[in-house]
Enzyme design. Structure first.
Site, mmCIF file in Angstrom:
data_model
loop_
_atom_site.group_PDB
_atom_site.id
_atom_site.type_symbol
_atom_site.label_atom_id
_atom_site.label_comp_id
_atom_site.label_asym_id
_atom_site.label_seq_id
_atom_site.Cartn_x
_atom_site.Cartn_y
_atom_site.Cartn_z
ATOM 1 N N GLU A 60 -12.539 18.891 -6.898
ATOM 2 C CA GLU A 60 -11.594 19.782 -7.590
ATOM 3 C C GLU A 60 -10.148 19.423 -7.284
ATOM 4 O OE1 GLU A 60 -14.376 20.816 -6.096
ATOM 5 O OE2 GLU A 60 -15.491 21.412 -7.882
ATOM 6 N N HIS A 129 -19.706 31.719 -7.370
ATOM 7 C CA HIS A 129 -19.553 31.399 -8.793
ATOM 8 C C HIS A 129 -18.808 32.522 -9.528
ATOM 9 C CE1 HIS A 129 -22.436 28.275 -8.007
ATOM 10 N NE2 HIS A 129 -22.558 27.939 -9.274
#
Lengths: 325, 371
Positions: A60, A129
């Site tokens: 990321e 998540h």
């Protein structure tokens, strides 16, 4: 006009901008041939080629750096972070770097980056998540934070986000991806960032909310109407900057307000909304502004989502407290 | 029953030795200013060699004056550069104007030689936004404080150049300590995966503040970290201007020919403290080590080399020193003349279009500033 789900509207917005502006590039983990883990970028690589829509290594922070660097070369990156919970890996690129680019260079450079991040509970995802971390990014000067609650808003807001020359965090609630369809114009249109929408008019109480809580609030408002209360629902749509004008106008009309968020009480942005109302409209208030939030624990284990996530019943309960104060 | 479990399946010692052998230090000039590797000699004209020397001398003076101006309170944040002239300036000298530099906080000299006006470098040190308003056409960004961030961004800049079909490269610098960061690895790995035209330079001055390089990693060279990204890694004598120039020039050629990035480790040393913010190297460095590295001074050996070729003399050196001192005096004056920053300036630089909260705050501060 077509009946689209929110995810289809999001794809449409990206397709529109890939077509409109050759500098738009879409990238992230599995957004290419795979079309994204939620199919948000379905067929875009086929249509626009690998130069425009491409996969990245699984990192990321690197994705954030890639976006900053591409923007320095005049591109308009639309990067995806697969789930909002993975924001921590890229927090420096987002809050430490691109949010500050224009300021730190005295306007010489900017980061015209849009970051798409799915989030939100109710679909039994594994750990990290579904967390609502919008409060973290809303605190960073230099960012704009957008959270659509419907297909129509999603398309117009995402086109605006991509065209914005400053970094925009675009948060997509996973439960809203396919839960309902809505008329979405095929042609391009924009919705200004930083502008709320009154999704239901009322005169006894203002519910100020965003994300998946908009639908819960509308449901609560319907139930409350059966009991004789007229409830206004304000969908913030952008949580940074806040549309203080619309919030205050609604509260001045109704005299009572609650703020509803899915995030924990110590997180999210409900406290900011309460503070703005207190500073600007205290003389209009007939009752304190109360908040509906999740409990201040780590996001629930998936089997506990149902008891942990705020829902329309919690909203009704808090609304009544304020209505009968 | 006989078992093979005691038998080593892999010769792990050999494995490490073989890797170490791949990363021998490239040197062209030894400490006496003698050419020891004729084959690697870069193709530089006499004028170019003189210009490179001039820049190194100038930058040594800039360092001395910056330290002194900092002590007088006329500069703010300053990270000394003495000792790293070959590493910083010979690498920049191998670049073209269209190449984009993403520096770390110690890499101000490269920016200056790439086109950043000196007074702006001083404004950067003091903490004034005008120091970071890079002139159009100067392809640099202001020094990066977050160690490693410049590496992932360089991968992006390089990919952008590749997509544009440009024959240019992104060049970035970090220190030995910075190679321990995740962004260091992600940056070189991304550039590798995208075959992007980037040059990643590690200036290994042996210390990250007080922490010696041995405490950063068990690797025998930092250059070998390139292996993890599948890209070439080169270790050079960072006190040798010709070796540094040669390595960067070659990496640039590979990059613009579409062959991807290179990681270059320069073995160098900083003679001064980590920064001027109270760091005291005597707490963690021995004077023996300092002395050993002072013998390797990049200026001394390059001066000897040029004097041997009758390309440098005391007069040229003194002229350069005077020039540097004059320029620095002028630049400080120009920095002094810069108007003080106002909150309304800072607000105006946040977004292209001011959001509501800032519109409101702008008015409040404008009112305050008018009193």
């Amino acid at each position: 006009m077509a009946q689209l789900t929110m995810i289809q509207a999001i794809t449409e917005a990206m397709r529109t901008e890939l077509k409109n502006d050759e500098n738009v590039v879409v990238f992230g983990e599995d957004v290419g041939a795979n079309g994204g883990v939620f199919r948000a970028t379905e067929n875009l690589q086929k249509e626009f080629g690998e130069e425009r829509v491409f996969d990245t290594p699984l990192a990321e922070s690197g994705i954030g750096g890639l976006a900053i660097g591409l923007s320095l070369q005049g591109f308009r990156p639309v990067m995806e972070i697969q789930f909002f919970g993975f924001l921590y890996e890229v927090m420096d690129s987002v809050s430490g770097q691109m949010a500050r680019m224009r300021y730190r260079s005295g306007g010489r450079y900017n980061s015209a980056v849009t970051i798409r991040l799915p989030f939100g509970g109710g679909v039994h995802t594994p750990e990290m998540h579904a967390d609502s971390l919008e409060g973290l990014v809303a605190q960073q000067p230099g960012l704009k934070v957008v959270i659509p609650s419907s297909p129509y808003d999603a398309k117009g807001l995402l086109i605006s986000a991509i065209r914005d020359n400053d970094p925009v965090i675009f948060l997509e609630h996973m439960k809203l991806y396919r839960s309902f369809r809505e008329e979405v114009p095929e042609e391009e249109y924009t919705i200004p960032l930083g502008k709320a929408a009154v999704k239901r008019e009322g005169k006894d109480l203002s519910i100020i909310t965003y994300g998946a809580m908009v639908r819960e609030s509308l449901k609560a408002a319907e139930e409350l109407e059966k009991e004789g209360f007229s409830v206004e629902v304000v969908d913030l749509r952008s949580i940074a900057p806040l549309d203080v004008e619309t919030i205050v106008a609604s509260v001045e009309k109704t005299g009572r307000a609650i703020v509803v968020q899915e995030a924990q009480k110590q997180a999210g942005i409900a406290a900011s909304v309460v503070a703005e109302i207190t500073e600007r409209a205290i003389l209009s208030l007939d009752a304190p502004v109360l908040r509906v939030t999740a409990a201040d624990t780590v996001f629930a284990f998936s089997e506990a989502e149902q008891v942990w996530l705020p829902n329309y019943k919690d909203i009704m309960e808090t609304a009544k407290k304020v209505l009968t104060f | 029953m006989a078992t093979k479990s005691n038998q080593a399946k892999f010769d792990v010692k050999k494995q490490l030795e073989v890797v170490e052998e791949q990363f021998q230090t490239l040197q062209i000039l030894n400490e006496e200013g003698e050419i020891v590797n004729e084959a690697a000699m870069p193709d530089l004209t006499d004028e170019q060699l003189q210009e490179l020397m001039k820049r190194m001398v100038y930058t040594r003076i800039l360092d001395q004056r910056s330290i002194s101006l900092n002590r007088q309170g006329r500069l703010g944040f300053y990270a000394p550069t003495a000792g790293q002239e070959a590493s910083q300036l010979a690498s920049q000298y191998a670049l073209e104007k269209e190449d984009f530099i993403l520096p770390g906080y110690r890499d101000v000299p490269q920016l200056i030689w790439h086109g950043l006006p000196l007074y702006q470098a001083f404004l950067f040190s003091r903490g004034h936004f005008k120091g970071n308003q890079i002139p159009e056409g100067v392809n640099v960004i202001s020094p990066q404080i977050i160690i490693g961030a410049q590496y992932v961004q360089a991968a992006g800049v390089a990919l952008g150049m590749k997509k544009r079909g440009a024959k240019s490269v992104a060049v970035t610098y970090t220190g030995d300590g910075g190679t321990s960061q995740g962004d260091f690895y992600e940056g070189i790995n991304f550039a590798g995966a995208f075959k992007a035209p980037a040059i990643f330079i590690i200036q290994n001055n042996r210390f990250a503040i007080s922490t010696p390089v041995e405490k950063q990693s068990a690797v025998s060279s930092l250059a070998q970290k390139a292996v993890a990204a599948g890209i070439p890694g080169i270790q050079v004598d960072g006190m040798d201007a010709l070796a540094v120039y040669s390595a960067v020039k070659e990496a640039r050629e590979r990059a613009i020919n579409g062959e991807g990035p290179t990681l270059i480790e320069t073995l160098t040393y900083r003679y001064g403290p980590h920064t001027m913010a109270g760091d005291d190297p005597t707490r963690y460095r021995t004077s023996d080590l300092d002395n050993e590295w002072e013998l390797k001074d990049p200026l001394v050996r390059f001066r000897k080399f040029l004097e041997g070729k009758k390309l440098w003399n005391e007069e040229m050196e003194n002229k350069t020193i005077e020039q540097a001192k004059d320029d620095i005096k002028e630049a400080i004056k120009k920095a002094d003349a810069e108007p003080k920053q106002k909150v309304t300036d800072l607000i105006s630089n946040m977004y292209e279009e001011m959001p509501n909260n800032l519109v409101e705050q702008y008015e409040i501060y404008k009112e305050k500033e008018s009193k």
